[in-house]
Design an enzyme around this catalytic site. Structure first.
Site, mmCIF file in Angstrom:
data_model
loop_
_atom_site.group_PDB
_atom_site.id
_atom_site.type_symbol
_atom_site.label_atom_id
_atom_site.label_comp_id
_atom_site.label_asym_id
_atom_site.label_seq_id
_atom_site.Cartn_x
_atom_site.Cartn_y
_atom_site.Cartn_z
ATOM 1 N N GLY A 21 26.393 57.016 41.626
ATOM 2 C CA GLY A 21 26.390 57.880 42.807
ATOM 3 C C GLY A 21 25.327 58.958 42.751
ATOM 4 O O GLY A 21 25.038 59.635 43.736
ATOM 5 N N GLU A 22 24.708 59.083 41.570
ATOM 6 C CA GLU A 22 23.672 60.098 41.375
ATOM 7 C C GLU A 22 22.369 59.663 42.041
ATOM 8 O O GLU A 22 22.071 58.472 42.088
ATOM 9 C CB GLU A 22 23.447 60.225 39.867
ATOM 10 C CG GLU A 22 22.742 61.457 39.433
ATOM 11 C CD GLU A 22 22.636 61.483 37.901
ATOM 12 O OE1 GLU A 22 21.756 62.175 37.413
ATOM 13 O OE2 GLU A 22 23.421 60.778 37.227
ATOM 14 N N PRO A 25 14.679 60.134 41.771
ATOM 15 C CA PRO A 25 13.415 59.919 42.499
ATOM 16 C C PRO A 25 12.941 58.472 42.364
ATOM 17 O O PRO A 25 13.103 57.846 41.311
ATOM 18 C CB PRO A 25 12.436 60.871 41.808
ATOM 19 C CG PRO A 25 13.278 61.895 41.139
ATOM 20 C CD PRO A 25 14.555 61.198 40.765
ATOM 21 N N ALA A 26 12.328 57.964 43.423
ATOM 22 C CA ALA A 26 11.922 56.555 43.458
ATOM 23 C C ALA A 26 10.576 56.308 42.787
ATOM 24 O O ALA A 26 10.088 55.171 42.780
ATOM 25 C CB ALA A 26 11.898 56.064 44.898
ATOM 26 N N GLY A 30 4.732 58.357 33.853
ATOM 27 C CA GLY A 30 4.820 57.899 32.477
ATOM 28 C C GLY A 30 4.122 58.884 31.547
ATOM 29 O O GLY A 30 3.251 59.649 31.978
ATOM 30 N N TYR A 63 6.319 58.407 21.607
ATOM 31 C CA TYR A 63 5.046 58.777 22.240
ATOM 32 C C TYR A 63 4.420 59.996 21.548
ATOM 33 O O TYR A 63 3.249 60.320 21.798
ATOM 34 C CB TYR A 63 5.224 59.047 23.741
ATOM 35 C CG TYR A 63 5.727 57.860 24.539
ATOM 36 C CD1 TYR A 63 5.641 56.559 24.040
ATOM 37 C CD2 TYR A 63 6.296 58.028 25.798
ATOM 38 C CE1 TYR A 63 6.123 55.478 24.766
ATOM 39 C CE2 TYR A 63 6.769 56.942 26.529
ATOM 40 C CZ TYR A 63 6.683 55.667 26.007
ATOM 41 O OH TYR A 63 7.163 54.591 26.727
ATOM 42 N N HIS A 123 14.881 51.765 23.404
ATOM 43 C CA HIS A 123 13.487 51.518 23.781
ATOM 44 C C HIS A 123 13.121 50.040 23.652
ATOM 45 O O HIS A 123 12.465 49.469 24.519
ATOM 46 C CB HIS A 123 12.584 52.377 22.885
ATOM 47 C CG HIS A 123 11.231 52.634 23.437
ATOM 48 N ND1 HIS A 123 10.520 53.783 23.179
ATOM 49 C CD2 HIS A 123 10.431 51.900 24.235
ATOM 50 C CE1 HIS A 123 9.359 53.740 23.798
ATOM 51 N NE2 HIS A 123 9.276 52.605 24.443
#
Ligand SMILES: NC(=O)c1ccc[n+]([C@@H]2O[C@H](COP(=O)([O-])OP(=O)(O)OC[C@H]3O[C@@H](n4cnc5c(N)ncnc54)[C@H](OP(=O)(O)O)[C@@H]3O)[C@@H](O)[C@H]2O)c1
Length: 339
Positions: A21-22, A25-26, A30, A63, A123
């Protein structure tokens, strides 16, 4: 290019509603430097991206830049540019920490200067460690094929971290349908997100449909075909997504760089692309690509024909001694590769 714009209203960036339900952003940014870009360049880009209107960031301990990105987040909160709840911050446990997930989360939270993560991923589905800057033919003698039991042990540690409020959503990455078939029924808490390689020349249509059919949100890594990926992930046969003639023609019709066509397609398909760039002109236009000038249905149909099954991260460095070749990682024959 939108390099003259200093910021956009983040509320104009589309979002998806997750199975919890949260809202999320689409599109995001990266943060993997692909062995080419420094941690400083990347954290500067994250700062510029927040100022511009990005609200989703794809981080990972491996990273090697979460400490610098954490300073950027803290600065943005202190300045009042954004509140913590405005950002959707993701990170991932690296292969050498599958037996001590909470320790990995604690380090990431400390580095990112946060008290919780919006999403946390396994990952890679293998606990197979390789040294930074490894070559494609390097093999760790301790590496092993996929084990459902080991993966679920790691997953249960993510579930425990969820119970403690350290992570809000659980995710898997670089999975295959046979692996998902084996592990999804065993999850107490199902993944809300699955991050896999996706770009026009590698659409993974069956896996994509499987993910959507299980009410999981796909996140697409390397959405532009990662022209700056590490050299070990480059082979002569690879297709350059942004040079495919049909895609270039669509870009010409929209008067934009082919990169933006890759992103419009990913978003309109229903995925969340997480493109990387340290250059403001690039990362700004990447964000606005999905707020304006959509592809037509006909262009979307053309994009669907561009799949070349061209996997870029073949993953040789995760292979175990005796494995035939990289295809063993991806269960090509429809069953989990055992040896
Ligand atoms: N879960 C996983 O295992 C996994 C694996 C790989 C990646 N990822 C995530 O996915 C993110 C994206 O992948 P990626 O960085 O490998 O590949 P990518 O986003 O497909 O490609 C990035 C490169 O594309 C170029 N670019 C970006 N925006 C552009 C624009 N508007 N116009 C022209 N060129 C543009 C840049 O190259 P130039 O500098 O030459 O312009 C940039 O270095 C990573 O940063 C990481 O967060 C996750």
């Amino acid at each position: 290019m939108s390099d003259k714009i200093t910021s956009i209203d983040p509320s104009t960036v589309p979002s998806y509603t997750l199975s919890t339900g949260e809202k999320m952003p689409a599109i995001g940014m990266g943060t993997f430097g692909s062995d080419h870009f420094s941690a400083e360049d990347i954290s500067d880009a994250v700062a510029g991206a927040i100022d511009f209107g990005y609200r989703l960031f794809d981080c990972a301990s491996v990273y090697g830049n979460e400490d610098l990105i954490g300073k950027v987040f803290k600065n943005a909160f202190d300045k009042g540019t954004v509140k913590r709840e405005d950002l959707f911050i993701m990170s991932k446990v690296w292969n050498d920490q599958h037996r001590e997930v909470e320790k990995s989360i604690d380090k990431t939270l400390k580095d990112l200067q946060l008290t919780y993560l919006d999403a946390y991923f396994i990952h890679w589905p293998f606990p197979n460690y390789h040294a930074p800057f490894a070559n494609a033919d390097d093999r760790n003698p301790d590496s092993k094929p996929f084990s459902v039991d080991e993966f679920m042990d790691t997953w249960h540690q993510l579930e425990d971290a969820y119970d403690k409020g350290l992570i809000k959503n659980l995710g898997m990455s670089s999975m295959t349908i046979p692996k998902l078939e084996a592990v999804l029924p065993l999850c107490r808490i199902k993944p809300t997100l699955i991050e896999v390689e996706q770009h026009p020349a590698f659409q993974q249509p069956d896996l994509y449909q499987y993910i959507v059919d299980h009410d999981i949100q796909p996140v697409g890594f390397m959405p532009l075909g990662s022209p700056t990926r590490p050299d070990r992930d480059k082979v002569a046969e690879d297709v350059d997504d942004m040079k495919m003639p049909e895609l270039v023609a669509i870009a010409k019709a929209h008067n934009v760089h082919p990169a933006l066509i890759c992103l419009k397609w990913a978003f309109q398909r229903g995925s969340i692309p997480i493109p990387f760039s340290i250059y403001p002109a690039e990362y700004q236009s990447n964000l606005t690509s999905i707020t304006e000038d959509p592809l037509t249905d006909k262009e979307m149909k053309t994009m669907a024909t561009l799949d070349k099954n061209n996997r870029l991260v073949k993953g040789e460095v995760f292979l175990w001694p005796g494995a035939d070749d990289w295809q063993a990682l991806w269960d090509i024959d429809g069953t989990i590769t055992k040896e």
